[in-house]
Design a protein around this motif. Structure first.
Motif, PDB file in Angstrom:
ATOM      1  N   ILE A   1      -7.184  -0.922  22.687  1.00  0.00           N
ATOM      2  CA  ILE A   1      -7.919   0.109  21.946  1.00  0.00           C
ATOM      3  C   ILE A   1      -6.899   0.938  21.176  1.00  0.00           C
ATOM      4  N   TRP A   2      -7.106   1.033  19.838  1.00  0.00           N
ATOM      5  CA  TRP A   2      -6.115   1.691  18.983  1.00  0.00           C
ATOM      6  C   TRP A   2      -6.793   2.687  18.047  1.00  0.00           C
ATOM      7  N   THR A   3      -6.111   3.816  17.783  1.00  0.00           N
ATOM      8  CA  THR A   3      -6.542   4.783  16.779  1.00  0.00           C
ATOM      9  C   THR A   3      -5.454   4.903  15.726  1.00  0.00           C
ATOM     10  N   GLU A   4      -5.833   4.759  14.449  1.00  0.00           N
ATOM     11  CA  GLU A   4      -4.866   4.731  13.354  1.00  0.00           C
ATOM     12  C   GLU A   4      -4.591   6.129  12.806  1.00  0.00           C
ATOM     13  N   HIS A   5      -3.287   6.413  12.516  1.00  0.00           N
ATOM     14  CA  HIS A   5      -2.869   7.681  11.920  1.00  0.00           C
ATOM     15  C   HIS A   5      -1.907   7.386  10.770  1.00  0.00           C
ATOM     16  N   THR A   6      -2.014   8.119   9.679  1.00  0.00           N
ATOM     17  CA  THR A   6      -1.123   7.953   8.531  1.00  0.00           C
ATOM     18  C   THR A   6       0.024   8.949   8.606  1.00  0.00           C
ATOM     19  N   VAL A   7       1.265   8.454   8.453  1.00  0.00           N
ATOM     20  CA  VAL A   7       2.447   9.307   8.377  1.00  0.00           C
ATOM     21  C   VAL A   7       2.714   9.696   6.935  1.00  0.00           C
ATOM     22  N   ASP A   8       2.753   8.694   6.042  1.00  0.00           N
ATOM     23  CA  ASP A   8       2.981   8.940   4.614  1.00  0.00           C
ATOM     24  C   ASP A   8       2.251   7.857   3.837  1.00  0.00           C
ATOM     25  N   GLY A   9       1.332   8.269   2.983  1.00  0.00           N
ATOM     26  CA  GLY A   9       0.555   7.321   2.192  1.00  0.00           C
ATOM     27  C   GLY A   9       1.035   7.166   0.781  1.00  0.00           C
ATOM     28  N   ASP A  10       2.249   7.691   0.503  1.00  0.00           N
ATOM     29  CA  ASP A  10       2.770   7.613  -0.858  1.00  0.00           C
ATOM     30  C   ASP A  10       4.284   7.400  -0.844  1.00  0.00           C
ATOM     31  N   PHE A  11       4.762   6.586   0.113  1.00  0.00           N
ATOM     32  CA  PHE A  11       6.191   6.283   0.230  1.00  0.00           C
ATOM     33  C   PHE A  11       6.428   4.947  -0.487  1.00  0.00           C
ATOM     34  N   VAL A  12       7.115   4.996  -1.643  1.00  0.00           N
ATOM     35  CA  VAL A  12       7.146   3.859  -2.565  1.00  0.00           C
ATOM     36  C   VAL A  12       7.795   2.635  -1.932  1.00  0.00           C
ATOM     37  N   TRP A  13       7.001   1.577  -1.809  1.00  0.00           N
ATOM     38  CA  TRP A  13       7.416   0.268  -1.318  1.00  0.00           C
ATOM     39  C   TRP A  13       8.200   0.354   0.003  1.00  0.00           C
ATOM     40  N   PRO A  14       7.565   0.851   1.076  1.00  0.00           N
ATOM     41  CA  PRO A  14       8.263   0.922   2.362  1.00  0.00           C
ATOM     42  C   PRO A  14       8.450  -0.469   2.946  1.00  0.00           C
ATOM     43  N   VAL A  15       9.655  -0.759   3.421  1.00  0.00           N
ATOM     44  CA  VAL A  15       9.934  -2.080   3.973  1.00  0.00           C
ATOM     45  C   VAL A  15      10.415  -2.016   5.414  1.00  0.00           C
TER      46      VAL A  15
ATOM     47  N   ASP B   1       0.805  -1.222   0.000  1.00  0.00           N
ATOM     48  CA  ASP B   1       0.000   0.000   0.000  1.00  0.00           C
ATOM     49  C   ASP B   1       0.841   1.276   0.000  1.00  0.00           C
ATOM     50  N   ASN B   2       2.182   1.124  -0.022  1.00  0.00           N
ATOM     51  CA  ASN B   2       3.068   2.302   0.023  1.00  0.00           C
ATOM     52  C   ASN B   2       2.717   3.207   1.204  1.00  0.00           C
ATOM     53  N   ASN B   3       2.508   2.595   2.354  1.00  0.00           N
ATOM     54  CA  ASN B   3       1.927   3.303   3.488  1.00  0.00           C
ATOM     55  C   ASN B   3       2.771   3.133   4.742  1.00  0.00           C
ATOM     56  N   ILE B   4       3.028   4.251   5.433  1.00  0.00           N
ATOM     57  CA  ILE B   4       3.620   4.208   6.770  1.00  0.00           C
ATOM     58  C   ILE B   4       2.584   4.755   7.739  1.00  0.00           C
ATOM     59  N   THR B   5       2.261   3.970   8.755  1.00  0.00           N
ATOM     60  CA  THR B   5       1.146   4.232   9.662  1.00  0.00           C
ATOM     61  C   THR B   5       1.598   4.097  11.101  1.00  0.00           C
ATOM     62  N   TRP B   6       0.973   4.867  12.009  1.00  0.00           N
ATOM     63  CA  TRP B   6       1.159   4.581  13.430  1.00  0.00           C
ATOM     64  C   TRP B   6      -0.202   4.484  14.100  1.00  0.00           C
ATOM     65  N   TRP B   7      -0.268   3.584  15.082  1.00  0.00           N
ATOM     66  CA  TRP B   7      -1.490   3.337  15.836  1.00  0.00           C
ATOM     67  C   TRP B   7      -1.295   3.848  17.252  1.00  0.00           C
ATOM     68  N   GLU B   8      -2.225   4.666  17.686  1.00  0.00           N
ATOM     69  CA  GLU B   8      -2.192   5.232  19.033  1.00  0.00           C
ATOM     70  C   GLU B   8      -2.783   4.242  20.032  1.00  0.00           C
ATOM     71  N   ASN B   9      -1.996   3.927  21.070  1.00  0.00           N
ATOM     72  CA  ASN B   9      -2.423   3.049  22.154  1.00  0.00           C
ATOM     73  C   ASN B   9      -3.282   3.889  23.099  1.00  0.00           C
ATOM     74  N   VAL B  10      -4.599   3.883  22.890  1.00  0.00           N
ATOM     75  CA  VAL B  10      -5.481   4.896  23.456  1.00  0.00           C
ATOM     76  C   VAL B  10      -5.445   4.922  24.978  1.00  0.00           C
ATOM     77  N   ASP B  11      -5.569   3.776  25.635  1.00  0.00           N
ATOM     78  CA  ASP B  11      -5.599   3.773  27.100  1.00  0.00           C
ATOM     79  C   ASP B  11      -4.415   3.040  27.718  1.00  0.00           C
ATOM     80  N   GLY B  12      -3.424   2.656  26.889  1.00  0.00           N
ATOM     81  CA  GLY B  12      -2.218   2.014  27.405  1.00  0.00           C
ATOM     82  C   GLY B  12      -2.333   0.530  27.653  1.00  0.00           C
ATOM     83  N   SER B  13      -3.512  -0.043  27.367  1.00  0.00           N
ATOM     84  CA  SER B  13      -3.711  -1.472  27.619  1.00  0.00           C
ATOM     85  C   SER B  13      -3.372  -2.335  26.423  1.00  0.00           C
ATOM     86  N   GLY B  14      -3.223  -1.699  25.249  1.00  0.00           N
ATOM     87  CA  GLY B  14      -2.964  -2.468  24.037  1.00  0.00           C
ATOM     88  C   GLY B  14      -4.203  -3.108  23.445  1.00  0.00           C
TER      89      GLY B  14
END
Length: 547
Positions: free
Chosen positions: A310-324, A295-308
């Motif tokens: 509940i998560w909220t997704e955020h996109t860092v870069d949605g057009d980074f070619v073939w991130p590995v 998906d050429n996507n770099i994402t981070w998920w927020e650990n909402v209450d610290g329990s692991g």
């Protein structure tokens, strides 16, 4: 003879929340939490504050690292700056780049090993406990898990040591104290064998290892990492499954590394190729970063209450070619976590500064219908304006909600609307304008208030409306003045609360008509709310006390 509060009628509208989002032109009878249009504005993460939008700023470490597969950051040479490491699959290289002046804009390349067959992963840790940052690597074609001893701590002399020479299709390597014995253990992901494994560093020297399995059926295991995801003090394990498009973390049940419970973070992260954990948002718990190659996507998920759980997704870069590969560290030493990425096809090692606020932004409110013939009085707002930032407003009013006319001149401080808006125009709109000259800081708008009298009711000459204008200055230092106005003799109650809801000061008394100020002092640094009550009028404002 003075008029009563009911005879000197004052209307008030206030907006303190924009989290409902844009798209509402109106007319509306109450702003609520919605608005018409915003540009370069962040209004969702904190519903009580309007700020400039934070956009990641991109920097290149190396744009010609042939077949880059992995990226990591550590202070390899002990100079206090965060350096960058990379594994080049096509060139069989394990490399580190010196962060020359600590800004992350000037780099010098250094080779650790240039014959590491199918170099697929790199990491740095003090494996033997001598105080120097060593380097670990995984070789896909060689099936090796290896670490290189940083002999004198300068990153110029290395001695190679083997952890495993038959780990089939190894793709990823990591290091952490999995069993809590004080020694740095090693973790690996085997793509061919679908294994997530950890090796116990038996005596802490990095020369004797015992193998343990976390998951032997992890389809296309591509990446492994370890962090305390649920905050129980034990090191958990994270994995990225390229074959199943999954990001998963395994809970280390008793801290021994022998019993694990699986938790699925994302089961549709297409081509999941890398996973990492850090406290990205600075709230004290461990969040998760991932790279999705397909998906050429770099994402981070927020650990909402610290329990692991509940998560909220955020996109860092949605057009980074073939991130590995993805990693997080404070690359430029500004005290904030940055993000590193490796792009296999583009041969790039890149990092993003997540603290870059855009220089300007604006928000247009919904059109407010006051439902009466107004004599416009005061436009007020409270805000926090660090040095180099500003908040200003423009206003307009009309008798036709579909044709609001031109905006006023820019208003830099709360003021009267006399001479700015035409009385009896019952539709009102404001535009908030935020600016900064420093990409690391943003102004904050807390609330906007407009007041009006009902035309046709005679108010004694010079009379002011019931209004709380907030604290001046804001932010304040050693003391602040609370400014308010009254149309008639009135009793006023002022209560100041901290963010825990504790009342820290209260003032009450009888006041004559007009504008008044009350001095507050001896307040600790922090954010406060002041509430004014007088007759049937109530209003609340935020203000900030700084050192």
């Amino acid at each position: 003879m003075l008029l009563t509060p009911f005879e000197a009628y004052t209307g008030t509208a206030i907006q303190t929340d924009w989290s409902g989002g844009d798209g509402i032109w109106g007319p509306v009878f109450d702003w609520g939490d919605e608005f018409y249009m915003g540009t370069n504005i962040e209004c969702y993460s904190d519903p009580l504050n309007l700020t400039l939008l934070n956009i990641p700023l991109e920097y290149t470490v190396d744009g010609y690292f042939d077949g880059t597969k992995s990226v990591h950051s550590a202070d390899i040479n002990g100079d206090g700056y965060m350096d960058v490491l990379g594994a080049a699959f096509a060139d069989d290289d394990i490399t580190w780049w010196e962060n020359v002046d600590g800004s992350g804009t000037s780099w010098i390349e250094n080779i650790v090993d240039w014959g590491f067959y199918g170099a697929s992963s790199v990491l740095s840790a003090d494996i033997n406990g001598d105080g120097h940052m060593d380097v670990l690597g995984a070789a896909y074609y060689g099936n090796w898990i290896t670490w290189w001893e940083n002999n004198d701590g300068s990153g110029t002399s290395w001695t190679e040591h083997t952890v495993d020479v038959a780990y089939n299709g190894t793709k990823s390597v990591h290091s952490a104290d999995i069993n809590g014995d004080g020694y740095m253990d090693v973790l690996g992901a085997a793509f061919t064998d679908d294994d997530i494994t950890w090796w116990e560093n038996v005596d802490g020297s990095g020369t004797s290892w015992t193998e343990h399995t976390v998951d032997g059926y992890f389809n296309g295991a591509r990446s492994v990492y370890s962090a305390d995801i649920n905050g129980d003090g034990d090191m958990d394990v994270l994995g990225a499954s390229y074959g199943a498009n999954e990001i998963i973390w395994w809970e280390n049940i008793d801290g021994s590394g022998t019993s694990w419970t699986e938790h699925i973070l994302d089961s549709s992260f297409s081509g999941a190729s890398s996973v990492y954990s850090a406290d990205i948002d600075g709230d004290g718990d461990m969040d998760i970063l991932g790279a999705a190659a397909s998906d050429n996507n770099i994402t981070w998920w927020e650990n909402v209450d610290g329990s692991g759980t509940i998560w909220t997704e955020h996109t860092v870069d949605g057009d980074f070619v073939w991130p590995v590969s993805v990693y997080s560290a404070d690359i430029n030493g500004d005290g904030y976590m940055d993000v590193l990425g490796a792009a296999y096809i583009a041969d790039d090692i890149t990092w993003w500064d997540l603290t870059g606020f855009l220089p300007d932004g604006s928000l247009e409110s919904s059109v407010l219908d006051v439902q009466e013939s107004p004599d416009w009085q005061i436009i007020g707002w409270t805000c926090t304006e660090p040095s180099g930032t500003s908040v200003a407003l423009q206003v307009r009013a009309s008798d036709n909600s579909s044709s609001m006319g031109s905006w006023s001149d820019t208003l830099t401080v709360p003021c009267t609307l006399e001479g700015i808006l035409a009385d009896e125009d019952n539709y009102f709109q404001y535009r908030a304008i935020l600016n900064t000259t420093d990409s690391l800081i943003t102004p904050v708008l807390h609330d906007v208030t407009v007041t009006w009298n009902l035309t046709g009711i005679e108010v004694e000459s010079g009379a002011k409306p019931y209004a709380l204008y907030g604290a001046c200055p804001n932010p304040a230092t050693d003391q602040a003045a609370l400014v308010f106005s009254l149309p008639v003799d009135s009793r006023v109650e002022l209560a100041v609360y901290d963010l825990t809801g504790r009342m820290v000061q209260s003032i009450s008394g009888e006041y004559e008509p007009g504008v008044h100020e009350v001095i507050l002092d001896c307040l600790a640094c922090g954010v406060y709310l002041v509430r004014m009550t007088s007759e049937e009028f109530t209003a609340t404002h935020h203000f900030v006390v700084i050192e």
